[in-house]
Design a protein around this motif. Sequence first.
Motif, short mmCIF file in Angstrom:
data_model
loop_
_atom_site.label_atom_id
_atom_site.label_comp_id
_atom_site.label_asym_id
_atom_site.label_seq_id
_atom_site.Cartn_x
_atom_site.Cartn_y
_atom_site.Cartn_z
N ILE A 1 0.84 -1.20 0.00
CA ILE A 1 0.00 0.00 0.00
C ILE A 1 0.88 1.26 0.00
N LEU A 2 1.91 1.26 0.83
CA LEU A 2 2.80 2.42 0.93
C LEU A 2 3.59 2.64 -0.36
N VAL A 3 4.14 1.58 -0.93
CA VAL A 3 4.93 1.72 -2.16
C VAL A 3 4.05 2.25 -3.30
N LYS A 4 2.86 1.67 -3.47
CA LYS A 4 1.96 2.14 -4.54
C LYS A 4 1.53 3.58 -4.30
N GLY A 5 1.15 3.90 -3.07
CA GLY A 5 0.70 5.25 -2.76
C GLY A 5 1.80 6.29 -2.92
N LEU A 6 3.00 5.98 -2.44
CA LEU A 6 4.12 6.92 -2.57
C LEU A 6 4.55 7.07 -4.02
N SER A 7 4.55 5.98 -4.77
CA SER A 7 4.91 6.05 -6.20
C SER A 7 3.94 6.96 -6.94
N LYS A 8 2.65 6.84 -6.63
CA LYS A 8 1.63 7.67 -7.26
C LYS A 8 1.78 9.13 -6.81
N PRO B 1 6.44 20.46 10.96
CA PRO B 1 5.88 21.77 11.30
C PRO B 1 4.37 21.87 11.11
N GLU B 2 3.85 21.27 10.04
CA GLU B 2 2.42 21.36 9.76
C GLU B 2 1.57 20.56 10.73
N TRP B 3 2.13 19.49 11.33
CA TRP B 3 1.36 18.60 12.19
C TRP B 3 1.79 18.69 13.66
N GLY B 4 2.89 19.36 13.95
CA GLY B 4 3.43 19.33 15.30
C GLY B 4 3.98 17.94 15.56
N PHE B 5 3.94 17.50 16.81
CA PHE B 5 4.36 16.14 17.12
C PHE B 5 3.25 15.21 16.65
N TYR B 6 3.65 14.13 15.98
CA TYR B 6 2.64 13.24 15.39
C TYR B 6 3.07 11.78 15.40
N ILE B 7 2.09 10.90 15.21
CA ILE B 7 2.29 9.47 15.01
C ILE B 7 1.32 9.05 13.91
N LEU B 8 1.80 8.24 12.97
CA LEU B 8 0.98 7.80 11.85
C LEU B 8 0.80 6.28 11.91
N MET B 9 -0.44 5.83 11.74
CA MET B 9 -0.74 4.39 11.71
C MET B 9 -1.38 4.04 10.36
N LEU B 10 -1.12 2.82 9.91
CA LEU B 10 -1.74 2.30 8.70
C LEU B 10 -2.37 0.95 9.02
N LYS C 1 -6.57 2.10 5.62
CA LYS C 1 -6.86 3.41 6.20
C LYS C 1 -5.66 3.89 7.02
N PHE C 2 -5.29 5.14 6.79
CA PHE C 2 -4.27 5.80 7.61
C PHE C 2 -4.97 6.55 8.72
N THR C 3 -4.36 6.57 9.90
CA THR C 3 -4.83 7.42 10.99
C THR C 3 -3.66 8.27 11.44
N LEU C 4 -3.85 9.57 11.36
CA LEU C 4 -2.83 10.52 11.78
C LEU C 4 -3.23 11.07 13.14
N LYS D 1 -7.11 12.32 12.61
CA LYS D 1 -7.81 12.36 11.34
C LYS D 1 -7.48 11.09 10.56
N SER D 2 -8.48 10.53 9.89
CA SER D 2 -8.29 9.32 9.08
C SER D 2 -8.28 9.68 7.60
N PHE D 3 -7.54 8.88 6.83
CA PHE D 3 -7.39 9.07 5.39
C PHE D 3 -7.50 7.72 4.70
N ASN D 4 -8.16 7.70 3.56
CA ASN D 4 -8.22 6.50 2.74
C ASN D 4 -6.84 6.28 2.12
N SER D 5 -6.36 5.05 2.10
CA SER D 5 -5.02 4.79 1.59
C SER D 5 -4.91 4.99 0.08
N CYS D 6 -6.04 5.11 -0.61
CA CYS D 6 -6.01 5.29 -2.07
C CYS D 6 -5.45 6.65 -2.48
N ASN D 7 -5.54 7.63 -1.59
CA ASN D 7 -5.07 8.97 -1.92
C ASN D 7 -4.07 9.45 -0.87
#
Length: 194
Positions: free
Chosen positions: A36-43, A123-132, A138-141, A159-165
């Motif tokens: 999922i990460l490789v496809k998403g980052l490549s896109k 800087p945009e998120w401050g301190f953060y942790i990202l889950m997939l 689904k990503f959860t930031l 905030k949650s994000f669909n892994s497709c975008n």
Amino acid sequence: MPVKLTINEGTPFFRHENTHFNETNERDIHKHGKDILVKGLSKAYGRPIKSEVFLSKLEQRPDIMVNKQTVIEYQCAKIDLRKLSQRVMSYYHAGIDNYWILGGDYLDDKLTKQHLKFINHKPEWGFYILMLDSIKQKFTLFYEIRFVGPFNKIAYRKKSFNSCNLRYLLNFKPKFTSLKTSNSRSFMPTGSKS
């Protein structure tokens, strides 16, 4: 039932192997998340992104190599702080930025102290942790992470994000909330009642 030698920070011991969640399942979860990460980052970057590139100088194989100065690790299995620190420091000494995305055993709807060793800053998120969650794709930031009050309660926004975008996640710029100080000098997140 077969046993397995386990060596951690304490005394080595034998434990029974778990037949319901074994290393094969973990590898499948891990592999699916990396895909999922490789496809998403490549896109998102408009170019191929490599996975499992062996860095001979470090004798390490990061999950994903974005470029020569940036790697991403998708951490599904529990890892102790000593081992994590060694990996992070080896990247640091080689001048490689490393980002950790949590999955598998670390997935949760809320942050706990076990997650804090993976905290990062942008800087945009401050301190953060990202889950997939590779099953739900689904990503959860968890962002704007801070400690609140005399007992250091973990406060954050989520905030949650669909892994497709993945591009939407990478370009996400929230408006920061501020901490308010009450008369009793305890800190409360915006919107909390005194």
